[in-house]
Design a protein around this motif. Structure first.
Motif, mmCIF file in Angstrom:
data_model
loop_
_atom_site.group_PDB
_atom_site.id
_atom_site.type_symbol
_atom_site.label_atom_id
_atom_site.label_comp_id
_atom_site.label_asym_id
_atom_site.label_seq_id
_atom_site.Cartn_x
_atom_site.Cartn_y
_atom_site.Cartn_z
ATOM 1 N N SER A 1 83.485 55.638 -67.884
ATOM 2 C CA SER A 1 83.715 56.152 -66.540
ATOM 3 C C SER A 1 83.915 54.974 -65.601
ATOM 4 N N PRO A 2 84.851 55.056 -64.658
ATOM 5 C CA PRO A 2 85.085 53.947 -63.741
ATOM 6 C C PRO A 2 83.870 53.701 -62.864
ATOM 7 N N VAL A 3 83.739 52.449 -62.424
ATOM 8 C CA VAL A 3 82.644 52.118 -61.519
ATOM 9 C C VAL A 3 82.855 52.881 -60.218
ATOM 10 N N PRO A 4 81.818 53.528 -59.697
ATOM 11 C CA PRO A 4 81.976 54.291 -58.453
ATOM 12 C C PRO A 4 82.494 53.413 -57.317
ATOM 13 N N SER A 5 83.358 53.967 -56.506
ATOM 14 C CA SER A 5 83.882 53.240 -55.344
ATOM 15 C C SER A 5 82.806 53.185 -54.264
ATOM 16 N N PRO A 6 82.944 52.272 -53.297
ATOM 17 C CA PRO A 6 81.965 52.220 -52.194
ATOM 18 C C PRO A 6 81.788 53.561 -51.494
ATOM 19 N N GLN B 1 82.189 56.510 -52.807
ATOM 20 C CA GLN B 1 81.435 57.401 -53.697
ATOM 21 C C GLN B 1 79.949 57.068 -53.672
ATOM 22 N N LEU B 2 79.635 55.772 -53.640
ATOM 23 C CA LEU B 2 78.240 55.354 -53.558
ATOM 24 C C LEU B 2 77.619 55.828 -52.254
ATOM 25 N N ARG B 3 78.353 55.656 -51.158
ATOM 26 C CA ARG B 3 77.829 56.086 -49.858
ATOM 27 C C ARG B 3 77.687 57.605 -49.773
ATOM 28 N N GLY B 4 78.490 58.313 -50.572
ATOM 29 C CA GLY B 4 78.410 59.769 -50.580
ATOM 30 C C GLY B 4 77.313 60.313 -51.464
ATOM 31 N N VAL C 1 73.868 47.023 -53.873
ATOM 32 C CA VAL C 1 73.643 47.119 -52.427
ATOM 33 C C VAL C 1 74.828 46.536 -51.664
ATOM 34 N N THR C 2 75.364 45.424 -52.156
ATOM 35 C CA THR C 2 76.526 44.807 -51.515
ATOM 36 C C THR C 2 77.735 45.733 -51.572
ATOM 37 N N ALA C 3 77.946 46.380 -52.736
ATOM 38 C CA ALA C 3 79.105 47.253 -52.915
ATOM 39 C C ALA C 3 79.060 48.458 -51.978
ATOM 40 N N ILE C 4 77.883 48.932 -51.661
ATOM 41 C CA ILE C 4 77.759 50.091 -50.767
ATOM 42 C C ILE C 4 78.358 49.783 -49.405
ATOM 43 N N GLY C 5 78.151 48.550 -48.943
ATOM 44 C CA GLY C 5 78.785 48.122 -47.700
ATOM 45 C C GLY C 5 78.069 48.519 -46.424
ATOM 46 N N LEU C 6 76.889 49.081 -46.532
ATOM 47 C CA LEU C 6 76.160 49.520 -45.338
ATOM 48 C C LEU C 6 74.918 48.669 -45.076
ATOM 49 N N PHE C 7 74.803 47.570 -45.819
ATOM 50 C CA PHE C 7 73.641 46.707 -45.686
ATOM 51 C C PHE C 7 74.085 45.255 -45.489
ATOM 52 N N GLU C 8 73.334 44.526 -44.693
ATOM 53 C CA GLU C 8 73.550 43.087 -44.553
ATOM 54 C C GLU C 8 72.766 42.380 -45.653
#
Length: 255
Positions: free
Chosen positions: A156-161, A163-166, A218-225
């Protein structure tokens, strides 16, 4: 639950219920938590069903424990493992146990060991019943440990940012952990965040989302510093994380 490589561990494998292909990855994972002072694999070694295990037993110095199947439909292997686990527990020589099985029969054993103040690491397939998963301090899915083959199956492809945020469950889990581990400024050590997450959900593993480390997820999600801070004492830098929603507002000062 901090990892302590000096911890003395007992590794008990239900060979009737686990694949030999995971052994190398399994023991590498165990080494992250401590030293395996006991390594035992249980099953009926007189038959042919465990033939693939025999090479691994020699290569990894795992002691095979013979257990005949006395009655069809009854798992004598589980009973033998439970008895041995309790005997080892009572010696007081171990800091934790690694139980390798996808069988819910070990749920009460895991709970009993934890009641004695020891750490329990579970290893099993994704089909493992939730009660056993929850009974362990940390549960690792063996699909993440299997050796890669020359012709890999379609993954399965790696979830996109997005998809992770969802993924509401994932986001709530991480945000709650960051908040719990943070100071007044909102920054939290990533190691502390991972510790809290594991306490809340024993089967959490960034590899389940296609990332080898929590920092990458956590970095891939894009909602955290994310910040890497040097300690100044020659030790590795510490990674810190903060929810972007906690970024302090700029103060407006009067002239």
């Amino acid at each position: 639950m901090a990892n302590d490589i000096s911890a003395k561990l007992a590794v008990l494998i239900d060979a009737d219920n686990a694949q030999a292909a995971i052994v190398e990855g399994l023991l590498a994972e165990v080494a992250k938590f401590g030293t395996a002072h006991v390594k035992r694999a249980y099953g009926d070694w007189t038959g042919t069903s465990l033939r693939s295990w025999k090479e691994q037993l020699l290569a990894q110095s795992i002691q095979p424990i013979q257990q005949f199947s006395y009655t069809v439909g009854k798992n004598a292997t589980d009973a033998a493992m439970i008895i041995d686990a309790m005997d080892l527990l009572y010696t007081g020589r171990f800091d934790g146990f690694c139980i390798v099985s996808s069988d819910s029969d070990f749920t009460r054993l895991a709970s009993r060991i934890r009641e004695s103040g020891l750490t329990v690491y579970g290893f099993g397939e994704r089909k493992t019943p939730k009660p056993f998963v929850a009974a362990c301090d940390k549960f690792i899915y063996t699909e993440n440990l299997a050796e890669p083959v020359e012709i890999a199956p379609v993954e399965s492809p790696v979830p996109s940012p997005s998809q992770l945020r969802g993924d509401t469950s994932l986001m709530n889990l991480i945000r709650t952990a960051v908040e719990a581990a943070s100071g007044d400024d909102g920054w939290a050590p990533l190691a502390a965040v991972g510790h809290i997450i594991t306490k809340q959900r024993s089967d959490f593993d960034p590899r389940n989302y296609g990332y080898p480390k929590l920092g990458g997820l956590v970095t891939a999600i894009g909602l955290f510093e994310i910040e890497r801070r040097d300690t100044g004492d020659g030790k590795p830098a510490v990674i810190w994380v903060r929810d972007r929603r906690r970024r302090p507002e700029k103060r407006v000062t009067a002239d």
